[in-house]
Design an enzyme around this catalytic site. Sequence first.
Site, PDB file in Angstrom:
ATOM      1  N   SER A   1       0.850  -1.192   0.000  1.00 37.61           N
ATOM      2  CA  SER A   1       0.000   0.000   0.000  1.00 37.61           C
ATOM      3  C   SER A   1       0.881   1.236   0.000  1.00 37.61           C
ATOM      4  O   SER A   1       1.663   1.449   0.937  1.00 37.61           O
ATOM      5  CB  SER A   1      -0.889   0.007   1.245  1.00 37.61           C
ATOM      6  OG  SER A   1      -1.362   1.322   1.449  1.00 37.61           O
TER       7      SER A   1
ATOM      8  N   ASP B   1      -5.017   3.499  -1.664  1.00 41.22           N
ATOM      9  CA  ASP B   1      -6.002   3.851  -0.646  1.00 41.22           C
ATOM     10  C   ASP B   1      -6.571   5.235  -0.917  1.00 41.22           C
ATOM     11  O   ASP B   1      -5.911   6.248  -0.664  1.00 41.22           O
ATOM     12  CB  ASP B   1      -5.342   3.817   0.742  1.00 41.22           C
ATOM     13  CG  ASP B   1      -5.067   2.402   1.199  1.00 41.22           C
ATOM     14  OD1 ASP B   1      -6.020   1.602   1.212  1.00 41.22           O
ATOM     15  OD2 ASP B   1      -3.905   2.093   1.521  1.00 41.22           O
TER      16      ASP B   1
ATOM     17  N   MET C   1     -11.060  -5.631   6.584  1.00 39.71           N
ATOM     18  CA  MET C   1     -10.213  -4.638   7.261  1.00 39.71           C
ATOM     19  C   MET C   1      -9.789  -5.187   8.620  1.00 39.71           C
ATOM     20  O   MET C   1     -10.624  -5.562   9.443  1.00 39.71           O
ATOM     21  CB  MET C   1     -10.973  -3.317   7.466  1.00 39.71           C
ATOM     22  CG  MET C   1     -11.249  -2.531   6.193  1.00 39.71           C
ATOM     23  SD  MET C   1      -9.806  -2.251   5.150  1.00 39.71           S
ATOM     24  CE  MET C   1      -8.742  -1.290   6.250  1.00 39.71           C
TER      25      MET C   1
ATOM     26  N   MET D   1     -12.283   4.304  -0.025  1.00 40.27           N
ATOM     27  CA  MET D   1     -12.851   4.637   1.290  1.00 40.27           C
ATOM     28  C   MET D   1     -13.504   6.003   1.166  1.00 40.27           C
ATOM     29  O   MET D   1     -13.061   7.001   1.738  1.00 40.27           O
ATOM     30  CB  MET D   1     -11.727   4.630   2.351  1.00 40.27           C
ATOM     31  CG  MET D   1     -11.278   3.220   2.694  1.00 40.27           C
ATOM     32  SD  MET D   1      -9.664   3.163   3.461  1.00 40.27           S
ATOM     33  CE  MET D   1      -8.632   3.159   2.000  1.00 40.27           C
TER      34      MET D   1
ATOM     35  N   MET E   1      -9.105   8.026   0.065  1.00 40.09           N
ATOM     36  CA  MET E   1      -9.888   8.448   1.243  1.00 40.09           C
ATOM     37  C   MET E   1     -10.429   9.858   1.048  1.00 40.09           C
ATOM     38  O   MET E   1      -9.725  10.724   0.510  1.00 40.09           O
ATOM     39  CB  MET E   1      -9.005   8.430   2.492  1.00 40.09           C
ATOM     40  CG  MET E   1      -8.353   7.091   2.766  1.00 40.09           C
ATOM     41  SD  MET E   1      -7.485   7.103   4.331  1.00 40.09           S
ATOM     42  CE  MET E   1      -6.631   5.525   4.243  1.00 40.09           C
TER      43      MET E   1
ATOM     44  N   GLY F   1       1.338  -2.137   4.179  1.00 38.44           N
ATOM     45  CA  GLY F   1       1.849  -0.773   4.064  1.00 38.44           C
ATOM     46  C   GLY F   1       3.167  -0.608   4.791  1.00 38.44           C
ATOM     47  O   GLY F   1       4.252  -0.770   4.219  1.00 38.44           O
TER      48      GLY F   1
ATOM     49  N   HIS G   1      -8.769   0.810  -3.499  1.00 36.98           N
ATOM     50  CA  HIS G   1      -9.592   0.603  -2.298  1.00 36.98           C
ATOM     51  C   HIS G   1     -10.270   1.935  -1.995  1.00 36.98           C
ATOM     52  O   HIS G   1      -9.622   2.871  -1.519  1.00 36.98           O
ATOM     53  CB  HIS G   1      -8.665   0.146  -1.158  1.00 36.98           C
ATOM     54  CG  HIS G   1      -9.331  -0.002   0.171  1.00 36.98           C
ATOM     55  ND1 HIS G   1      -8.607  -0.135   1.341  1.00 36.98           N
ATOM     56  CD2 HIS G   1     -10.633  -0.077   0.525  1.00 36.98           C
ATOM     57  CE1 HIS G   1      -9.436  -0.266   2.361  1.00 36.98           C
ATOM     58  NE2 HIS G   1     -10.674  -0.217   1.892  1.00 36.98           N
TER      59      HIS G   1
ATOM     60  N   GLY H   1       0.071   1.969   9.569  1.00 35.28           N
ATOM     61  CA  GLY H   1       0.819   1.784  10.813  1.00 35.28           C
ATOM     62  C   GLY H   1      -0.019   1.515  12.054  1.00 35.28           C
ATOM     63  O   GLY H   1       0.471   1.684  13.168  1.00 35.28           O
TER      64      GLY H   1
ATOM     65  N   ASP I   1      -6.317  -6.244   5.180  1.00 40.16           N
ATOM     66  CA  ASP I   1      -5.706  -4.933   5.015  1.00 40.16           C
ATOM     67  C   ASP I   1      -5.592  -4.248   6.379  1.00 40.16           C
ATOM     68  O   ASP I   1      -6.606  -3.973   7.015  1.00 40.16           O
ATOM     69  CB  ASP I   1      -6.595  -4.104   4.071  1.00 40.16           C
ATOM     70  CG  ASP I   1      -5.992  -2.763   3.726  1.00 40.16           C
ATOM     71  OD1 ASP I   1      -4.858  -2.476   4.161  1.00 40.16           O
ATOM     72  OD2 ASP I   1      -6.664  -1.999   3.002  1.00 40.16           O
ATOM     73  N   GLY I   2      -4.350  -4.027   6.809  1.00 37.92           N
ATOM     74  CA  GLY I   2      -4.124  -3.275   8.045  1.00 37.92           C
ATOM     75  C   GLY I   2      -3.329  -4.059   9.073  1.00 37.92           C
ATOM     76  O   GLY I   2      -3.755  -5.125   9.524  1.00 37.92           O
ATOM     77  N   GLY I   3      -2.152  -3.553   9.402  1.00 42.27           N
ATOM     78  CA  GLY I   3      -1.342  -4.156  10.466  1.00 42.27           C
ATOM     79  C   GLY I   3      -0.781  -5.525  10.136  1.00 42.27           C
ATOM     80  O   GLY I   3      -0.402  -6.274  11.036  1.00 42.27           O
TER      81      GLY I   3
ATOM     82  N   GLY J   1      -8.254   4.244   7.588  1.00 40.15           N
ATOM     83  CA  GLY J   1      -7.919   5.660   7.701  1.00 40.15           C
ATOM     84  C   GLY J   1      -6.429   5.935   7.733  1.00 40.15           C
ATOM     85  O   GLY J   1      -5.984   6.950   7.209  1.00 40.15           O
ATOM     86  N   PHE J   2      -5.671   5.018   8.329  1.00 37.42           N
ATOM     87  CA  PHE J   2      -4.249   5.323   8.507  1.00 37.42           C
ATOM     88  C   PHE J   2      -3.378   4.085   8.364  1.00 37.42           C
ATOM     89  O   PHE J   2      -3.819   2.978   8.639  1.00 37.42           O
ATOM     90  CB  PHE J   2      -4.018   5.923   9.904  1.00 37.42           C
ATOM     91  CG  PHE J   2      -4.868   7.123  10.163  1.00 37.42           C
ATOM     92  CD1 PHE J   2      -4.467   8.382   9.742  1.00 37.42           C
ATOM     93  CD2 PHE J   2      -6.103   6.988  10.791  1.00 37.42           C
ATOM     94  CE1 PHE J   2      -5.271   9.487   9.955  1.00 37.42           C
ATOM     95  CE2 PHE J   2      -6.922   8.095  11.010  1.00 37.42           C
ATOM     96  CZ  PHE J   2      -6.508   9.351  10.585  1.00 37.42           C
TER      97      PHE J   2
ATOM     98  N   HIS K   1      -1.513  -1.402  -4.075  1.00 38.41           N
ATOM     99  CA  HIS K   1      -2.781  -1.074  -3.427  1.00 38.41           C
ATOM    100  C   HIS K   1      -2.890   0.443  -3.263  1.00 38.41           C
ATOM    101  O   HIS K   1      -1.973   1.090  -2.743  1.00 38.41           O
ATOM    102  CB  HIS K   1      -2.818  -1.785  -2.070  1.00 38.41           C
ATOM    103  CG  HIS K   1      -4.075  -1.621  -1.298  1.00 38.41           C
ATOM    104  ND1 HIS K   1      -5.215  -2.361  -1.560  1.00 38.41           N
ATOM    105  CD2 HIS K   1      -4.386  -0.822  -0.248  1.00 38.41           C
ATOM    106  CE1 HIS K   1      -6.161  -2.026  -0.700  1.00 38.41           C
ATOM    107  NE2 HIS K   1      -5.694  -1.083   0.101  1.00 38.41           N
TER     108      HIS K   1
END
Length: 221
Positions: free
Chosen positions: A10, A36, A137, A69, A38, A197, A67, A145, A175-177, A142-143, A34
């Site tokens: 990402s 993002d 998700m 959002m 937003m 990411g 993606h 990290g 997606d995420g962490g 939104g962010f 990817h």
Amino acid sequence: MEHLTKIYPSILAADFLNLEEEINKVSKEADGIHLDIMDGIFVPNITFGIPIIESIRKIFDIYLDAHLMIVEPEKYLEIFSKYVNSITVHYETVTHLHRTVSRIKELGCKAGVSLNPHTPVFLLEEILPYLDKVLIMSVNPGFTGQKFIESTYSKVEKLKKMAQEKEVDIDIMVDGGVNINNINLLHKSGVNTFVVGASVFYSNNPSQEIIDLKKMAEKNG
Ligand code: DX5
Ligand code: ZN
């Protein structure tokens, strides 16, 4: 059908002033990039839109995974479809999801639906046969990290079971962490496509990190 493991870095975690260089660091090993998008309404952050994506497409021939959002994503499908290979919308933003998914496919893109951490998998029961992918998700969108939400594993298992029962052939994405410590269990739970990411772009050697993540995902035992 078994799916190959895929990693989509990402670029939210990349250095935007050096985007070409950043994408070059991962383009050989990555299975796609990817994106993002937003809008500051659906999520509490604003990222980038069409001009940036168009610029990326001019230089790179790589698979682009958008993606969205954003609220009212259906308004922007046509323009995004000119530059990307796949469009994923959030379940929480679309009223006529079947229409939106059909439109994405008509425009020649793969179609995906993403679920926020609180949105249950069973809500996809009717739409699943029309999808190419589901994006679970594993953080609140939104962010980059953020910390991985542990209940994701069981959510993935539920989705995998539903897909098997319905005999639908979809990519199961998280997606995420995502990182080297959770990727193996996620893969065992049923994920085949990982959005990553921070773990990729904040590493000293992003392309080696992709190789390591993939190897760790597929490790047995
Ligand atoms: C979060 C985005 C993600 C994010 C992932 O809202 O959808 O794609 O960039 O980044 P990491 O892997 O750092 O959580
Ligand atoms: Zn994303």
